[in-house]
Write a protein that holds these residues in place. Sequence first.
Motif, mmCIF file in Angstrom:
data_model
loop_
_atom_site.group_PDB
_atom_site.id
_atom_site.type_symbol
_atom_site.label_atom_id
_atom_site.label_comp_id
_atom_site.label_asym_id
_atom_site.label_seq_id
_atom_site.Cartn_x
_atom_site.Cartn_y
_atom_site.Cartn_z
ATOM 1 N N LEU A 102 20.976 35.367 6.633
ATOM 2 C CA LEU A 102 20.156 36.574 6.431
ATOM 3 C C LEU A 102 20.855 37.777 7.024
ATOM 4 O O LEU A 102 20.720 38.892 6.563
ATOM 5 N N ASP A 103 21.612 37.532 8.080
ATOM 6 C CA ASP A 103 22.256 38.618 8.812
ATOM 7 C C ASP A 103 23.724 38.753 8.434
ATOM 8 O O ASP A 103 24.544 39.162 9.242
ATOM 9 N N GLY A 104 24.092 38.292 7.248
ATOM 10 C CA GLY A 104 25.451 38.590 6.809
ATOM 11 C C GLY A 104 26.332 37.391 6.514
ATOM 12 O O GLY A 104 27.536 37.540 6.322
ATOM 13 N N GLY A 105 25.760 36.203 6.502
ATOM 14 C CA GLY A 105 26.563 35.033 6.132
ATOM 15 C C GLY A 105 27.320 34.474 7.314
ATOM 16 O O GLY A 105 27.681 35.192 8.237
ATOM 17 N N VAL A 106 27.532 33.155 7.260
ATOM 18 C CA VAL A 106 28.156 32.508 8.406
ATOM 19 C C VAL A 106 29.256 31.546 7.995
ATOM 20 O O VAL A 106 29.738 30.764 8.785
ATOM 21 N N GLY A 107 29.710 31.610 6.731
ATOM 22 C CA GLY A 107 30.858 30.808 6.337
ATOM 23 C C GLY A 107 32.074 31.236 7.152
ATOM 24 O O GLY A 107 32.167 32.378 7.592
ATOM 25 N N ARG A 108 33.000 30.317 7.366
ATOM 26 C CA ARG A 108 34.152 30.668 8.192
ATOM 27 C C ARG A 108 34.997 31.763 7.551
ATOM 28 O O ARG A 108 35.697 32.494 8.224
ATOM 29 N N ALA A 109 34.870 31.848 6.198
ATOM 30 C CA ALA A 109 35.640 32.874 5.501
ATOM 31 C C ALA A 109 35.336 34.258 6.075
ATOM 32 O O ALA A 109 36.207 35.111 6.177
ATOM 33 N N ALA A 110 34.102 34.439 6.473
ATOM 34 C CA ALA A 110 33.700 35.747 6.980
ATOM 35 C C ALA A 110 33.678 35.747 8.508
ATOM 36 O O ALA A 110 32.838 36.363 9.136
ATOM 37 N N GLU A 111 34.626 35.031 9.062
ATOM 38 C CA GLU A 111 34.551 34.762 10.491
ATOM 39 C C GLU A 111 34.480 36.030 11.343
ATOM 40 O O GLU A 111 33.711 36.108 12.294
ATOM 41 N N GLN A 112 35.282 37.003 10.967
ATOM 42 C CA GLN A 112 35.341 38.161 11.826
ATOM 43 C C GLN A 112 33.986 38.845 11.949
ATOM 44 O O GLN A 112 33.513 39.129 13.034
ATOM 45 N N SER A 113 33.346 39.045 10.786
ATOM 46 C CA SER A 113 32.054 39.720 10.857
ATOM 47 C C SER A 113 31.032 38.818 11.535
ATOM 48 O O SER A 113 30.164 39.271 12.261
ATOM 49 N N ASN A 114 31.146 37.494 11.306
ATOM 50 C CA ASN A 114 30.233 36.576 11.985
ATOM 51 C C ASN A 114 30.321 36.717 13.481
ATOM 52 O O ASN A 114 29.333 36.651 14.189
ATOM 53 N N GLU A 115 31.538 36.842 13.957
ATOM 54 C CA GLU A 115 31.673 36.935 15.396
ATOM 55 C C GLU A 115 30.932 38.151 15.923
ATOM 56 O O GLU A 115 30.271 38.076 16.954
ATOM 57 N N LEU A 116 31.009 39.239 15.196
ATOM 58 C CA LEU A 116 30.277 40.430 15.623
ATOM 59 C C LEU A 116 28.782 40.144 15.650
ATOM 60 O O LEU A 116 28.077 40.512 16.588
ATOM 61 N N VAL A 117 28.299 39.462 14.594
ATOM 62 C CA VAL A 117 26.883 39.113 14.535
ATOM 63 C C VAL A 117 26.523 38.213 15.704
ATOM 64 O O VAL A 117 25.562 38.447 16.436
ATOM 65 N N LEU A 118 27.340 37.163 15.890
ATOM 66 C CA LEU A 118 27.043 36.163 16.905
ATOM 67 C C LEU A 118 27.008 36.730 18.317
ATOM 68 O O LEU A 118 26.134 36.403 19.099
ATOM 69 N N TYR A 119 27.994 37.593 18.605
ATOM 70 C CA TYR A 119 28.088 38.055 19.982
ATOM 71 C C TYR A 119 26.802 38.671 20.499
ATOM 72 O O TYR A 119 26.488 38.577 21.675
ATOM 73 N N SER A 120 26.065 39.278 19.588
ATOM 74 C CA SER A 120 24.837 39.921 20.068
ATOM 75 C C SER A 120 23.762 38.904 20.440
ATOM 76 O O SER A 120 22.742 39.264 20.997
ATOM 77 N N TYR A 121 23.999 37.614 20.140
ATOM 78 C CA TYR A 121 22.993 36.595 20.452
ATOM 79 C C TYR A 121 23.404 35.646 21.578
ATOM 80 O O TYR A 121 22.633 34.785 21.978
ATOM 81 N N ILE A 122 24.621 35.797 22.069
ATOM 82 C CA ILE A 122 25.125 34.779 23.003
ATOM 83 C C ILE A 122 24.501 34.913 24.387
ATOM 84 O O ILE A 122 24.429 36.007 24.950
ATOM 85 N N ASN A 123 24.033 33.766 24.893
ATOM 86 C CA ASN A 123 23.486 33.668 26.256
ATOM 87 C C ASN A 123 22.282 34.569 26.493
ATOM 88 O O ASN A 123 22.036 35.009 27.607
ATOM 89 N N LYS A 124 21.543 34.834 25.431
ATOM 90 C CA LYS A 124 20.272 35.539 25.583
ATOM 91 C C LYS A 124 19.158 34.568 25.214
ATOM 92 O O LYS A 124 18.986 34.216 24.045
ATOM 93 N N LEU A 125 18.414 34.115 26.228
ATOM 94 C CA LEU A 125 17.402 33.084 25.996
ATOM 95 C C LEU A 125 16.025 33.714 25.949
ATOM 96 O O LEU A 125 15.686 34.551 26.788
ATOM 97 N N HIS A 126 15.242 33.278 24.944
ATOM 98 C CA HIS A 126 13.921 33.855 24.754
ATOM 99 C C HIS A 126 13.069 33.712 26.011
ATOM 100 O O HIS A 126 13.050 32.689 26.668
#
Lengths: 428, 428
Positions: free
Chosen positions: A391-415
């Motif tokens: 939903l937030d931009g795809g997560v296939g490895r092909a798009a790895e670079q953009s995924n990393e940007l997406v992912l970083y905003s979620y790392i180690n943030k626990l609800h």
Amino acid sequence: MDVTKDNFEKALKEFEAAVTQSDFVAMDMEMTGLYETKELQPNRLDTLDERYAKLKRSVELYGVIQVGVCLFTWVEGCRQEGEEVAATDGGAGDTGGYWEARPFNFNVFPSSSIGGIAMDTHFGFKSSAFEFLARNAFDFNKWVYQGVPYLRTEDAERIRKERMAMLTSRQRKIDADDRHRDFVRDFELALDTFIDSGEQALRYETENSYQRKLIHNIVSSHDTLGTRGRGDCIEIFKGSRSTMAKHTAHKIKTLNQNIKNARGFCAVIDLLSAARKPVVGHNMLLDVLHAFSKFHRPLPVGREEFERALSQFLPVLIDTKFIIESMPGVKDRYGTSSLDEIAPMLEREDSSDLAPIRLHSLFTRNASRTMHEAGYDAYMTGASFIRLLKLDGGVGRAAEQSNELVLYSYINKLHLSIGEAKFWHIAT
Amino acid sequence: MDVTKDNFEKALKEFEAAVTQSDFVAMDMEMTGLYETKELQPNRLDTLDERYAKLKRSVELYGVIQVGVCLFTWVEGCRQEGEEVAATDGGAGDTGGYWEARPFNFNVFPSSSIGGIAMDTHFGFKSSAFEFLARNAFDFNKWVYQGVPYLRTEDAERIRKERMAMLTSRQRKIDADDRHRDFVRDFELALDTFIDSGEQALRYETENSYQRKLIHNIVSSHDTLGTRGRGDCIEIFKGSRSTMAKHTAHKIKTLNQNIKNARGFCAVIDLLSAARKPVVGHNMLLDVLHAFSKFHRPLPVGREEFERALSQFLPVLIDTKFIIESMPGVKDRYGTSSLDEIAPMLEREDSSDLAPIRLHSLFTRNASRTMHEAGYDAYMTGASFIRLLKLDGGVGRAAEQSNELVLYSYINKLHLSIGEAKFWHIAT
């Protein structure tokens, strides 16, 4: 793969081989209870330190009875036709690879004795928690009768050291208590008679493990005598020094094997920690604290020390509940951030050919579709994670670079629900 | 008779009919644990007050999961030929009557909600206790899925009073907390609109039980409005005063029925207490305290107050372990006072035609022969009691006078290991 002590060794090998190849790991647990009283429940007015203290108390009071761990691995290239696809997409024609899932459902029960060494564990349970598990078809007999044992590294090492000292020492270390002075005197008389006799072995009856400990210790000061447990008896036998050295070496080997077996499920968590993979959970704070406390080491008293230790234990954590709560429009669209509710909706809507999710062939047989079975919940958590990132931009490895940007905003943030704070950002 | 919630009503009727006719009752329990740490274990140096405090702590920490109650009734006259005899005696030719046993094995599990009222119970358990039960083929699924609920009289009365006050009050009693002020304002607006409208019913969505409680309370101040629970919604409906009175009467009836059902196994213990029969156990101190605490009322802080209350609750207690330890020659002859070991030996040796023991015909089907199933242990305890008294002069009613002399020396003396003291003589 449903794992009990009957197939644990096989599962451990499979896990070991697959975890290093995986891209991320999803985790979920079933517990015997959450909070003892209303006062101990999390509250929006808690400070972060108070919240940690409440969670720590819950984790130290209640037990873990099932741990779901699902390995997700990105597989490049074409999917073969006719293979099973877990997602509801058509599956034809895409060439962009797929996510392969290996869900393990570990049933765990703490053994109360390790090669004869008592290690009794006390847990609390709440009737409501057991009723919740019953509503989800939990098998309590499988848990107690077939659960995989577990023993943390430091407990295993403490036991190993204690037993090694007893096995290799040639000194009498134990002073018998008052009630056992007569027992010791009688045994020493019998032992002297045995040494002077032509007999090769002596069986001596004991009433309890303390008496057996006393005898092992008394005999250990004689370097041409050995002992063997024989139920309620002990057998003392004669032999040369080299025979005794071999006998001790055999006992040490047995001890190490017993301790290795007793470590049980902790070996899985050791592998997971060593693999340094991102660990995904849903509303995962309690799961993370249980994983740390039950299978790694005791929780530190202070929150900051815990955060430092956690960043060594599992360095990358991702909470799908935080993602849902913070990704624009997602909670509004689905009206919920509960996994039970949102995971099936995400599954139904996941019709894209991009990065479908399938079970590895070893894991398709008897694959559970029961929500609140930890293995299935772990699978659904990981699958929801993939679908949320689509939903937030795809997560296939092909798009790895953009995924990393997406992912970083979620790392180690626990609800978390504290005042306006939406998450606990674990310091790394 | 194995009793779960499925056949509890039938079993309760059978128990009620039989208990008043019985001569004595044997009791045994299975628990989730005994002592949390070594320091909390009974110790020979304890004072009686310290021992009571340790037992009280155990009872308040751990749960009861199975209660065996076996009714023993003396039947005068000839035994019919060909009927099953539990003892190994030949069974032919005697005319002196026999003991008829009715063993009930009650599986009990505390319900966490009673007609929608949360009553969550927290218990501890020890892994060693669950492993002990597993070695004796205990069915944990039956316990959780089918266990009979229980609720003590005073808890039932407290809940009844609270709910009755809510059902019959026409006053608003609850001040909404800060987080719910908006919810209350919105609901009151919707309610005013509904009252002024021609609609007969209004469905209002709620998020939790506190919101539902608020709505019930707000509506209760209107004497021509009523409420009905509808899952997560509440339905508010209009009606005349007499309709509302009938509606309230129906709710009260349902409440009373729910509370009666929730009392469950406590009804058995009430009947047992009211019957004033001698209660026989083996090493029964913990069983007696559990019976008091779980099914009667909370344990008093002080030992003396407990003794006074116990003499009202179960006035005549007989401990077969105390009998074995104190009857001349018995412990020496059998070499043990453990029930597992001595009960089968007493059974094998019981070849006399005097006062044989048989199961009542309703209780022969599926009769368990598993030691540590509470119903069977209760049966074996009662049977051992009869056989021990035979060793000490016979226990047929024909010899009642001498039996009473024998019995009196065993009444209310519970086995105990404190220094030289062999028993705790409960004051009456």
